[in-house]
Design a protein around this motif. Structure first.
Motif, PDB file in Angstrom:
ATOM      1  N   SER A  55      17.773  21.813 -15.571  1.00  0.00           N
ATOM      2  CA  SER A  55      17.453  21.948 -17.000  1.00  0.00           C
ATOM      3  C   SER A  55      17.754  23.348 -17.512  1.00  0.00           C
ATOM      4  CB  SER A  55      15.965  21.662 -17.248  1.00  0.00           C
ATOM      5  OG  SER A  55      15.692  20.291 -17.116  1.00  0.00           O
ATOM      6  N   ALA A  56      18.508  23.406 -18.614  1.00  0.00           N
ATOM      7  CA  ALA A  56      18.826  24.670 -19.281  1.00  0.00           C
ATOM      8  C   ALA A  56      18.431  24.502 -20.748  1.00  0.00           C
ATOM      9  CB  ALA A  56      20.313  24.962 -19.156  1.00  0.00           C
ATOM     10  N   GLU A  57      17.640  25.438 -21.240  1.00  0.00           N
ATOM     11  CA  GLU A  57      17.037  25.255 -22.565  1.00  0.00           C
ATOM     12  C   GLU A  57      17.857  25.891 -23.680  1.00  0.00           C
ATOM     13  OE1 GLU A  57      12.840  25.741 -22.388  1.00  0.00           O
ATOM     14  OE2 GLU A  57      12.594  25.916 -24.556  1.00  0.00           O
ATOM     15  N   VAL A  58      17.990  25.167 -24.785  1.00  0.00           N
ATOM     16  CA  VAL A  58      18.660  25.739 -25.960  1.00  0.00           C
ATOM     17  C   VAL A  58      17.771  26.843 -26.527  1.00  0.00           C
ATOM     18  CG1 VAL A  58      19.940  23.642 -26.546  1.00  0.00           C
ATOM     19  CG2 VAL A  58      17.655  23.991 -27.505  1.00  0.00           C
ATOM     20  N   LEU A  59      18.400  27.797 -27.214  1.00  0.00           N
ATOM     21  CA  LEU A  59      17.650  28.930 -27.755  1.00  0.00           C
ATOM     22  C   LEU A  59      17.394  28.773 -29.250  1.00  0.00           C
ATOM     23  CD1 LEU A  59      19.604  31.753 -25.868  1.00  0.00           C
ATOM     24  CD2 LEU A  59      17.613  30.450 -25.094  1.00  0.00           C
ATOM     25  N   ALA A  60      18.228  27.978 -29.920  1.00  0.00           N
ATOM     26  CA  ALA A  60      18.104  27.799 -31.372  1.00  0.00           C
ATOM     27  C   ALA A  60      16.912  26.916 -31.718  1.00  0.00           C
ATOM     28  CB  ALA A  60      19.380  27.165 -31.903  1.00  0.00           C
ATOM     29  N   THR A  61      16.536  26.922 -33.000  1.00  0.00           N
ATOM     30  CA  THR A  61      15.442  26.057 -33.445  1.00  0.00           C
ATOM     31  C   THR A  61      15.895  25.107 -34.561  1.00  0.00           C
ATOM     32  OG1 THR A  61      14.694  27.853 -34.879  1.00  0.00           O
ATOM     33  CG2 THR A  61      13.535  27.594 -32.770  1.00  0.00           C
ATOM     34  N   ASP A  62      17.186  25.110 -34.888  1.00  0.00           N
ATOM     35  CA  ASP A  62      17.705  24.113 -35.843  1.00  0.00           C
ATOM     36  C   ASP A  62      18.647  23.181 -35.092  1.00  0.00           C
ATOM     37  OD1 ASP A  62      19.597  26.585 -35.945  1.00  0.00           O
ATOM     38  OD2 ASP A  62      20.792  24.901 -36.692  1.00  0.00           O
ATOM     39  N   ALA A  63      18.625  21.902 -35.490  1.00  0.00           N
ATOM     40  CA  ALA A  63      19.337  20.868 -34.728  1.00  0.00           C
ATOM     41  C   ALA A  63      20.826  21.180 -34.574  1.00  0.00           C
ATOM     42  CB  ALA A  63      19.143  19.512 -35.409  1.00  0.00           C
ATOM     43  N   LYS A  64      21.448  21.665 -35.659  1.00  0.00           N
ATOM     44  CA  LYS A  64      22.890  21.884 -35.605  1.00  0.00           C
ATOM     45  C   LYS A  64      23.252  22.893 -34.501  1.00  0.00           C
ATOM     46  CE  LYS A  64      26.728  22.852 -38.635  1.00  0.00           C
ATOM     47  NZ  LYS A  64      27.089  24.008 -39.420  1.00  0.00           N
ATOM     48  N   THR A  65      22.520  24.022 -34.502  1.00  0.00           N
ATOM     49  CA  THR A  65      22.829  25.047 -33.490  1.00  0.00           C
ATOM     50  C   THR A  65      22.376  24.590 -32.097  1.00  0.00           C
ATOM     51  OG1 THR A  65      22.292  26.588 -35.276  1.00  0.00           O
ATOM     52  CG2 THR A  65      22.835  27.551 -33.148  1.00  0.00           C
ATOM     53  N   MET A  66      21.274  23.849 -32.038  1.00  0.00           N
ATOM     54  CA  MET A  66      20.842  23.314 -30.730  1.00  0.00           C
ATOM     55  C   MET A  66      21.943  22.438 -30.136  1.00  0.00           C
ATOM     56  SD  MET A  66      16.975  21.925 -31.220  1.00  0.00           S
ATOM     57  CE  MET A  66      15.615  22.955 -31.674  1.00  0.00           C
ATOM     58  N   ILE A  67      22.553  21.619 -30.982  1.00  0.00           N
ATOM     59  CA  ILE A  67      23.604  20.712 -30.492  1.00  0.00           C
ATOM     60  C   ILE A  67      24.803  21.527 -29.998  1.00  0.00           C
ATOM     61  CG2 ILE A  67      25.263  18.921 -31.205  1.00  0.00           C
ATOM     62  CD1 ILE A  67      22.900  17.931 -33.113  1.00  0.00           C
ATOM     63  N   LYS A  68      25.150  22.560 -30.763  1.00  0.00           N
ATOM     64  CA  LYS A  68      26.286  23.412 -30.372  1.00  0.00           C
ATOM     65  C   LYS A  68      25.992  24.070 -29.008  1.00  0.00           C
ATOM     66  CE  LYS A  68      28.753  27.521 -32.037  1.00  0.00           C
ATOM     67  NZ  LYS A  68      28.178  28.487 -31.099  1.00  0.00           N
ATOM     68  N   GLU A  69      24.802  24.667 -28.900  1.00  0.00           N
ATOM     69  CA  GLU A  69      24.426  25.330 -27.639  1.00  0.00           C
ATOM     70  C   GLU A  69      24.364  24.312 -26.487  1.00  0.00           C
ATOM     71  OE1 GLU A  69      21.570  28.871 -29.514  1.00  0.00           O
ATOM     72  OE2 GLU A  69      20.662  27.209 -28.427  1.00  0.00           O
ATOM     73  N   GLY A  70      23.782  23.151 -26.790  1.00  0.00           N
ATOM     74  CA  GLY A  70      23.630  22.116 -25.763  1.00  0.00           C
ATOM     75  C   GLY A  70      24.974  21.647 -25.224  1.00  0.00           C
ATOM     76  N   LEU A  71      25.945  21.491 -26.129  1.00  0.00           N
ATOM     77  CA  LEU A  71      27.275  21.040 -25.690  1.00  0.00           C
ATOM     78  C   LEU A  71      27.916  22.094 -24.783  1.00  0.00           C
ATOM     79  CD1 LEU A  71      28.631  19.364 -28.972  1.00  0.00           C
ATOM     80  CD2 LEU A  71      27.800  18.239 -26.897  1.00  0.00           C
ATOM     81  N   GLU A  72      27.692  23.370 -25.123  1.00  0.00           N
ATOM     82  CA  GLU A  72      28.238  24.456 -24.275  1.00  0.00           C
ATOM     83  C   GLU A  72      27.579  24.435 -22.896  1.00  0.00           C
ATOM     84  OE1 GLU A  72      28.203  28.382 -26.101  1.00  0.00           O
ATOM     85  OE2 GLU A  72      28.950  27.502 -27.966  1.00  0.00           O
ATOM     86  N   LEU A  73      26.258  24.256 -22.885  1.00  0.00           N
ATOM     87  CA  LEU A  73      25.536  24.223 -21.604  1.00  0.00           C
ATOM     88  C   LEU A  73      25.960  23.002 -20.781  1.00  0.00           C
ATOM     89  CD1 LEU A  73      21.991  25.272 -22.899  1.00  0.00           C
ATOM     90  CD2 LEU A  73      23.479  26.636 -21.416  1.00  0.00           C
ATOM     91  N   ALA A  74      26.104  21.860 -21.462  1.00  0.00           N
ATOM     92  CA  ALA A  74      26.470  20.614 -20.757  1.00  0.00           C
ATOM     93  C   ALA A  74      27.856  20.727 -20.129  1.00  0.00           C
ATOM     94  CB  ALA A  74      26.412  19.431 -21.715  1.00  0.00           C
ATOM     95  N   ALA A  75      28.698  21.587 -20.704  1.00  0.00           N
ATOM     96  CA  ALA A  75      30.061  21.740 -20.174  1.00  0.00           C
ATOM     97  C   ALA A  75      30.079  22.551 -18.869  1.00  0.00           C
ATOM     98  CB  ALA A  75      30.951  22.403 -21.223  1.00  0.00           C
ATOM     99  N   ILE A  76      28.966  23.221 -18.544  1.00  0.00           N
ATOM    100  CA  ILE A  76      28.928  24.042 -17.315  1.00  0.00           C
ATOM    101  C   ILE A  76      29.047  23.160 -16.070  1.00  0.00           C
ATOM    102  CG2 ILE A  76      27.464  25.562 -15.894  1.00  0.00           C
ATOM    103  CD1 ILE A  76      26.366  26.749 -18.502  1.00  0.00           C
ATOM    104  N   ALA A  77      28.297  22.067 -16.070  1.00  0.00           N
ATOM    105  CA  ALA A  77      28.347  21.146 -14.919  1.00  0.00           C
ATOM    106  C   ALA A  77      27.784  19.806 -15.356  1.00  0.00           C
ATOM    107  CB  ALA A  77      27.529  21.706 -13.749  1.00  0.00           C
ATOM    108  N   GLU A  78      28.167  18.743 -14.661  1.00  0.00           N
ATOM    109  CA  GLU A  78      27.732  17.412 -15.122  1.00  0.00           C
ATOM    110  C   GLU A  78      26.237  17.160 -14.903  1.00  0.00           C
ATOM    111  OE1 GLU A  78      28.964  14.701 -11.243  1.00  0.00           O
ATOM    112  OE2 GLU A  78      30.129  14.519 -13.117  1.00  0.00           O
ATOM    113  N   ASN A  79      25.598  17.974 -14.022  1.00  0.00           N
ATOM    114  CA  ASN A  79      24.161  17.763 -13.787  1.00  0.00           C
ATOM    115  C   ASN A  79      23.266  18.640 -14.665  1.00  0.00           C
ATOM    116  OD1 ASN A  79      25.293  19.810 -12.146  1.00  0.00           O
ATOM    117  ND2 ASN A  79      23.484  19.838 -10.838  1.00  0.00           N
ATOM    118  N   VAL A  80      23.863  19.354 -15.631  1.00  0.00           N
ATOM    119  CA  VAL A  80      23.026  20.154 -16.546  1.00  0.00           C
ATOM    120  C   VAL A  80      22.300  19.206 -17.499  1.00  0.00           C
ATOM    121  CG1 VAL A  80      23.055  21.797 -18.467  1.00  0.00           C
ATOM    122  CG2 VAL A  80      24.403  22.266 -16.425  1.00  0.00           C
ATOM    123  N   VAL A  81      21.001  19.426 -17.628  1.00  0.00           N
ATOM    124  CA  VAL A  81      20.157  18.656 -18.542  1.00  0.00           C
ATOM    125  C   VAL A  81      19.769  19.601 -19.682  1.00  0.00           C
ATOM    126  CG1 VAL A  81      17.902  17.519 -18.775  1.00  0.00           C
ATOM    127  CG2 VAL A  81      19.249  17.215 -16.684  1.00  0.00           C
TER     128      VAL A  81
END
Ligand code: G3P
Length: 214
Positions: A55-81
């Motif tokens: 699990s890697a946590e997003v830092l933003a508090t608005d959905a748009k930026t959370m999604i952007k950050e989440g997509l970047e984190l998810a691209a690190i490895a397939e097991n990133v939650v």
């Protein structure tokens, strides 16, 4: 019950991984800050040898930026939650991640109603913080039982990931109450092995073994 470590300390993670007991890792911004390292670098290093959910946590508090950050984190490895706080914007982001097939861990859960919302959004994991509830005079363990009952009532597949675990009694109780997973600091993991009768019993066996031939 799946066993996760709640840490970004690579040496600690390796110890439990090498023992063969590690099912996954959870982190949060406080844990990553403690490591003193770059966020994405730490997650990448953990994912280089931990194959379970990380699990890697997003830092933003608005959905748009959370999604952007989440997509970047998810691209690190397939097991990133993608770990997302339990606020309305977070739930919006979880719905979006769910539609893209990206796993999520909804964090900072302190009520059964919050857990129900996370399940409706399709969260992969819900993280009820039991120790922090106990700290302010509520019953953290009761929350695990309530969420278990509600999820079972409706067949929600969101996994209960008991978090903010402070001691072995928490660990045993969340298992008894049907948590799917538990995340613990390394110090609590070490405590799980301890019993004075194990130590004194082993000392006696070692002493008596000196009288034996193989
Ligand atoms: O990672 C979330 C949670 O386990 C935090 O625990 O001890 O900071 O309340 P704690």
């Amino acid at each position: 019950m799946n066993l996760f470590l709640d840490t970004a300390d690579i040496a600690e993670i390796k110890k439990v991984h090498e023992m063969g007991l590690l099912d996954g890792i959870t982190t949060n911004p406080s844990i990553i800050a403690k490591s003193g390292r770059k966020f994405t670098e730490v997650i990448k290093e953990i994912c280089s040898f931990v194959k379970g959910p990380v699990s890697a946590e997003v830092l933003a508090t608005d959905a748009k930026t959370m999604i952007k950050e989440g997509l970047e984190l998810a691209a690190i490895a397939e097991n990133v939650v993608i770990k997302v706080p339990l606020i309305p914007e977070g739930i919006k982001a979880v719905v979006e991640f769910t539609s893209k097939g990206i796993s999520t861990n909804v964090t900072l859960c302190f009520t059964a109603n919050q857990a129900l919302l996370a399940a409706k959004a399709g969260a992969t994991f819900i993280s009820p913080f039991i120790g922090r509830l106990d700290d302010v005079g509520y019953d953290g363990l009761e929350l695990i039982s309530e969420i278990r009952e509600i999820y079972d009532n409706y067949g929600y597949e969101t996994q209960i990931l008991a978090a903010s675990v402070r001691h072995p009694i928490h660990f045993k109780e969340v298992a008894l109450r049907g948590a799917d997973c538990v995340t613990i600091p390394y110090g609590v993991f070490e405590m799980l092995f301890k019993h004075p009768l194990t130590d004194s019993g082993l000392a006696k066996f070692i002493e008596d073994s000196k009288k034996l031939t193989w």
